[in-house]
Design a protein around this motif. Structure first.
Motif, PDB file in Angstrom:
ATOM      1  N   VAL A  48       0.859  -1.181   0.000  1.00  0.00           N
ATOM      2  CA  VAL A  48       0.000   0.000   0.000  1.00  0.00           C
ATOM      3  C   VAL A  48       0.895   1.232   0.000  1.00  0.00           C
ATOM      4  O   VAL A  48       1.847   1.309   0.779  1.00  0.00           O
ATOM      5  N   LEU A  49       0.597   2.165  -0.895  1.00  0.00           N
ATOM      6  CA  LEU A  49       1.229   3.478  -0.866  1.00  0.00           C
ATOM      7  C   LEU A  49       0.193   4.448  -0.327  1.00  0.00           C
ATOM      8  O   LEU A  49      -0.817   4.717  -0.973  1.00  0.00           O
ATOM      9  N   ALA A  50       0.426   4.950   0.887  1.00  0.00           N
ATOM     10  CA  ALA A  50      -0.551   5.795   1.577  1.00  0.00           C
ATOM     11  C   ALA A  50      -0.109   7.249   1.544  1.00  0.00           C
ATOM     12  O   ALA A  50       0.984   7.586   2.012  1.00  0.00           O
ATOM     13  N   VAL A  51      -0.965   8.098   0.990  1.00  0.00           N
ATOM     14  CA  VAL A  51      -0.731   9.543   0.987  1.00  0.00           C
ATOM     15  C   VAL A  51      -1.619  10.121   2.076  1.00  0.00           C
ATOM     16  O   VAL A  51      -2.832  10.204   1.920  1.00  0.00           O
ATOM     17  N   SER A  52      -1.031  10.496   3.198  1.00  0.00           N
ATOM     18  CA  SER A  52      -1.810  10.916   4.356  1.00  0.00           C
ATOM     19  C   SER A  52      -1.922  12.428   4.442  1.00  0.00           C
ATOM     20  O   SER A  52      -0.945  13.150   4.229  1.00  0.00           O
ATOM     21  N   GLY A  53      -3.114  12.884   4.809  1.00  0.00           N
ATOM     22  CA  GLY A  53      -3.336  14.293   5.066  1.00  0.00           C
ATOM     23  C   GLY A  53      -2.658  14.784   6.333  1.00  0.00           C
ATOM     24  O   GLY A  53      -2.843  15.940   6.723  1.00  0.00           O
ATOM     25  N   HIS A  54      -1.863  13.907   6.975  1.00  0.00           N
ATOM     26  CA  HIS A  54      -1.161  14.281   8.201  1.00  0.00           C
ATOM     27  C   HIS A  54       0.358  14.294   8.038  1.00  0.00           C
ATOM     28  O   HIS A  54       1.083  14.367   9.043  1.00  0.00           O
ATOM     29  N   TRP A  55       0.822  14.203   6.792  1.00  0.00           N
ATOM     30  CA  TRP A  55       2.265  14.313   6.582  1.00  0.00           C
ATOM     31  C   TRP A  55       2.517  15.288   5.447  1.00  0.00           C
ATOM     32  O   TRP A  55       2.139  15.029   4.309  1.00  0.00           O
ATOM     33  N   GLU A  56       3.122  16.402   5.766  1.00  0.00           N
ATOM     34  CA  GLU A  56       3.481  17.380   4.754  1.00  0.00           C
ATOM     35  C   GLU A  56       4.927  17.817   4.963  1.00  0.00           C
ATOM     36  O   GLU A  56       5.404  17.906   6.100  1.00  0.00           O
ATOM     37  N   GLU A  57       5.616  18.064   3.877  1.00  0.00           N
ATOM     38  CA  GLU A  57       7.006  18.481   3.884  1.00  0.00           C
ATOM     39  C   GLU A  57       7.177  19.617   2.871  1.00  0.00           C
ATOM     40  O   GLU A  57       6.313  19.824   2.008  1.00  0.00           O
ATOM     41  N   PRO A  58       8.299  20.355   2.940  1.00  0.00           N
ATOM     42  CA  PRO A  58       8.535  21.394   1.927  1.00  0.00           C
ATOM     43  C   PRO A  58       8.526  20.831   0.512  1.00  0.00           C
ATOM     44  O   PRO A  58       8.047  21.473  -0.429  1.00  0.00           O
TER      45      PRO A  58
END
Length: 283
Positions: A48-58
């Motif tokens: 699974v490749l999970a794009v979470s709304g709780h991880w953001e980076e520059p």
């Protein structure tokens, strides 16, 4: 290997699968829809490749740990929820594939060997794969939230679908924590209606264009004053390409006031043609 669909899922609040009582029960329909997800796949995913709304980076980043740790990114919950584990393995090989595919499209993705599972990932996956036996790789958002950049990244990563990887954008179709009661009924329903039309009724090119102008939708900035929980959808739409969308969860008056929904992109491979659309309206 059969092509995997892509999902955008509303992931619920905090560590809800590990709770009891009224708060947990408010996610009953969502939980049922998540449990139904594996039956909608052509075969078990390799990862699974999970794009979470709780991880953001520059810039974009991907987790490369073989044994990811946990990120308890919430507050005010019982003590035991700061010790829970979702012990799924990571997949350094899939992470490297993400970096390679993105680079081929001219998109830099950094490797993060320390990033663990945040609740946008582990709370969403617990009902889907409770045995935690599917490798999971986390992918960050870019903190400028640029829809075009996230659509482009999704397009670049689409080949993963043919390699057995299940791409999931994990966010929330409505996310305004200051308006999460009966006052949210009209704005959440209005934005949800626009979202369903944009994803299901519009041709693929127009669907992507609608994501670029999402902030002009009815009640957009009430539903998403800060669009961190909508941005994973942009990656999902990019990875979906020309595949049709299906609403696999829709609930009116979740927690007393909001309308929330989840979507699958891809041909229906469910043995029974089943989709859980829970139109629950309070009496």
């Amino acid at each position: 290997m059969n092509r995997q669909p892509v999902f955008f899922l509303s992931h619920g609040g905090g560590p809800w699968p590990w709770l009891e009582g009224e708060f947990r029960r408010s996610f009953d329909w969502l939980e049922a829809s998540l449990k139904a997800l594996p039956a909608q796949l052509p075969e078990p995913p390799t990862a699974v490749l999970a794009v979470s709304g709780h991880w953001e980076e520059p810039g974009f980043a991907v987790s490369t740990a073989a044994e990811p740790d946990m990120v308890y990114d919430y507050s005010g919950f019982p003590e035991h929820t700061y010790h829970i584990r979702y012990p799924a393995p990571g997949s350094p090989a899939v992470a490297e594939r993400v970096v390679k595919l993105a680079a081929e499209a001219g998109i830099p993705v950094a490797r993060d060997p320390q990033r663990g599972f945040d609740h946008g990932t582990f709370s969403m996956l617990q009902p889907i794969y409770p045995q935690a036996d599917v490798p999971v790789v986390s992918l960050s958002m870019r903190q400028d939230y640029d829809p075009a950049a996230h659509l482009a990244l999704g397009r670049a990563l689409a080949p993963l679908r043919d390699e057995g990887v299940l791409i999931i954008g994990s966010g929330f179709s409505y996310h305004n924590l200051r308006l999460f009661d009966e006052r949210a009924f009209e704005p959440s329903a209005g934005f949800d209606a626009w979202l369903r039309h944009a994803l299901i009724d519009l041709p693929p090119e127009e669907r992507a264009a609608a994501m670029l102008r999402w902030s002009t939708a009815p009640f957009a900035r009430v539903a998403h004053a800060r669009e961190d929980h909508l941005v994973p959808l942009f990656v999902a739409v990019g990875a979906a390409g020309d595949d049709p969308a299906t609403c696999v969860y829709s609930e009116a008056r979740m927690r007393g006031g909001i309308t929330a929904s989840s979507y699958r992109f891809g041909q229906d491979t469910t043995p029974t043609g089943f989709d859980l659309i829970a139109e629950r309206v309070a009496a």
